[in-house]
Design a protein around this motif. Structure first.
Motif, PDB file in Angstrom:
ATOM      1  N   ILE A  51       0.831  -1.208   0.000  1.00 45.81           N
ATOM      2  CA  ILE A  51       0.000   0.000   0.000  1.00 45.81           C
ATOM      3  C   ILE A  51       0.868   1.261   0.000  1.00 45.81           C
ATOM      4  N   LEU A  52       1.902   1.270   0.827  1.00 47.02           N
ATOM      5  CA  LEU A  52       2.794   2.432   0.867  1.00 47.02           C
ATOM      6  C   LEU A  52       3.501   2.644  -0.468  1.00 47.02           C
ATOM      7  N   LEU A  53       3.975   1.557  -1.078  1.00 52.00           N
ATOM      8  CA  LEU A  53       4.637   1.682  -2.380  1.00 52.00           C
ATOM      9  C   LEU A  53       3.661   2.170  -3.452  1.00 52.00           C
ATOM     10  N   ALA A  54       2.437   1.653  -3.427  1.00 49.18           N
ATOM     11  CA  ALA A  54       1.442   2.099  -4.413  1.00 49.18           C
ATOM     12  C   ALA A  54       1.151   3.586  -4.244  1.00 49.18           C
ATOM     13  N   THR A  55       1.074   4.044  -3.010  1.00 53.28           N
ATOM     14  CA  THR A  55       0.838   5.472  -2.766  1.00 53.28           C
ATOM     15  C   THR A  55       2.016   6.301  -3.271  1.00 53.28           C
ATOM     16  N   VAL A  65      -9.624  -0.918  -9.808  1.00 52.21           N
ATOM     17  CA  VAL A  65      -9.084  -1.183 -11.150  1.00 52.21           C
ATOM     18  C   VAL A  65     -10.217  -1.190 -12.176  1.00 52.21           C
ATOM     19  N   PHE A  66     -11.338  -1.798 -11.817  1.00 52.45           N
ATOM     20  CA  PHE A  66     -12.475  -1.796 -12.744  1.00 52.45           C
ATOM     21  C   PHE A  66     -13.030  -0.392 -12.954  1.00 52.45           C
ATOM     22  N   GLY A  67     -12.809   0.504 -11.996  1.00 49.09           N
ATOM     23  CA  GLY A  67     -13.184   1.903 -12.199  1.00 49.09           C
ATOM     24  C   GLY A  67     -12.413   2.509 -13.355  1.00 49.09           C
ATOM     25  N   SER A 125      -0.897  -3.048 -10.583  1.00 51.56           N
ATOM     26  CA  SER A 125       0.227  -3.715  -9.914  1.00 51.56           C
ATOM     27  C   SER A 125      -0.107  -4.020  -8.461  1.00 51.56           C
ATOM     28  N   MET A 126      -0.757  -3.084  -7.790  1.00 58.39           N
ATOM     29  CA  MET A 126      -1.157  -3.310  -6.407  1.00 58.39           C
ATOM     30  C   MET A 126      -2.155  -4.460  -6.327  1.00 58.39           C
ATOM     31  N   PHE A 127      -3.088  -4.507  -7.263  1.00 68.85           N
ATOM     32  CA  PHE A 127      -4.075  -5.590  -7.307  1.00 68.85           C
ATOM     33  C   PHE A 127      -3.371  -6.940  -7.465  1.00 68.85           C
ATOM     34  N   VAL A 128      -2.451  -7.040  -8.405  1.00 70.80           N
ATOM     35  CA  VAL A 128      -1.724  -8.291  -8.646  1.00 70.80           C
ATOM     36  C   VAL A 128      -0.932  -8.690  -7.400  1.00 70.80           C
ATOM     37  N   ALA A 129      -0.273  -7.736  -6.757  1.00 72.80           N
ATOM     38  CA  ALA A 129       0.499  -8.026  -5.545  1.00 72.80           C
ATOM     39  C   ALA A 129      -0.409  -8.516  -4.420  1.00 72.80           C
ATOM     40  N   ALA A 163      -2.957   6.659 -17.340  1.00 72.18           N
ATOM     41  CA  ALA A 163      -2.343   5.346 -17.565  1.00 72.18           C
ATOM     42  C   ALA A 163      -1.379   4.962 -16.452  1.00 72.18           C
ATOM     43  N   GLY A 164      -0.605   5.921 -15.951  1.00 72.17           N
ATOM     44  CA  GLY A 164       0.350   5.625 -14.885  1.00 72.17           C
ATOM     45  C   GLY A 164      -0.341   5.177 -13.608  1.00 72.17           C
TER      46      GLY A 164
END
Length: 168
Positions: free
Chosen positions: A45-49, A104-106, A76-80, A68-69
């Motif tokens: 979560i911290l890395l995604a933020t 992600v679906f949003g 990537s957060m979802f996959v992790a 896109a970014g």
């Protein structure tokens, strides 16, 4: 319009401050008191933020279209989180993965239907992000309860398959 943009002037930005408060509190709690899955989720979560802030440093992008970014960071957060859910001996990573999947679906929904209003797009992120942080704190609390009650709390699931024997 005169004066600062109200969207970024701090007025009405209580939800951003709340997010960072929850992020700091739940992540610190998980890193300090959590088991391995809770600590790993906090780092994810911290890395995604951090990566979200790096890919969208300017505030000009305000849910008007898919960034896109940010989509790649969320994906990537979802996959992790799914990888964590597959290996952890916990049920909450499945919930957390589902919440992130909603976000992600949003992104995908806005790509498929660009006429979706920015407030709806923003809501999909809020609906996903706040409960994820609350769930992390609750998961850490439950971990501590299991350790207190049982003396231990296994972090990783044993494989649910039996290895095949030769000639079987």
């Amino acid at each position: 319009m005169t004066g600062p943009d109200p969207a970024w002037s701090g007025v009405g930005m209580w939800h951003v401050m709340l997010f960072y408060f929850l992020l700091a509190g739940s992540s610190a709690y998980a890193l300090w008191k959590g088991g391995a899955p809770e600590r790993i989720a906090a780092v994810i979560i911290l890395l995604a933020t951090l990566f979200t802030l790096l890919v969208a440093p300017d505030k000009s992008w305000v849910f008007g279209s898919v960034h896109a970014g940010i989509f790649l960071v969320d994906l990537s957060m979802f996959v992790a989180l799914v990888a964590l859910a597959l290996h952890a001996d916990r049920f909450w990573p499945l919930w957390m993965s589902a919440m992130q999947g909603f976000g992600v679906f949003g992104h995908i929904s806005v790509w498929l239907a660009p006429s979706i209003k920015p407030v709806v797009y923003a809501a999909t992120h809020a609906i996903a992000s706040y409960p994820i942080l609350i769930l992390l704190a609750f998961a850490t609390y439950r971990h501590l309860r299991r350790v207190s009650a049982n003396g231990a709390d296994p972090s990783w699931a044993e494989p649910s398959y039996a290895p095949m024997r030769a000639g079987a």
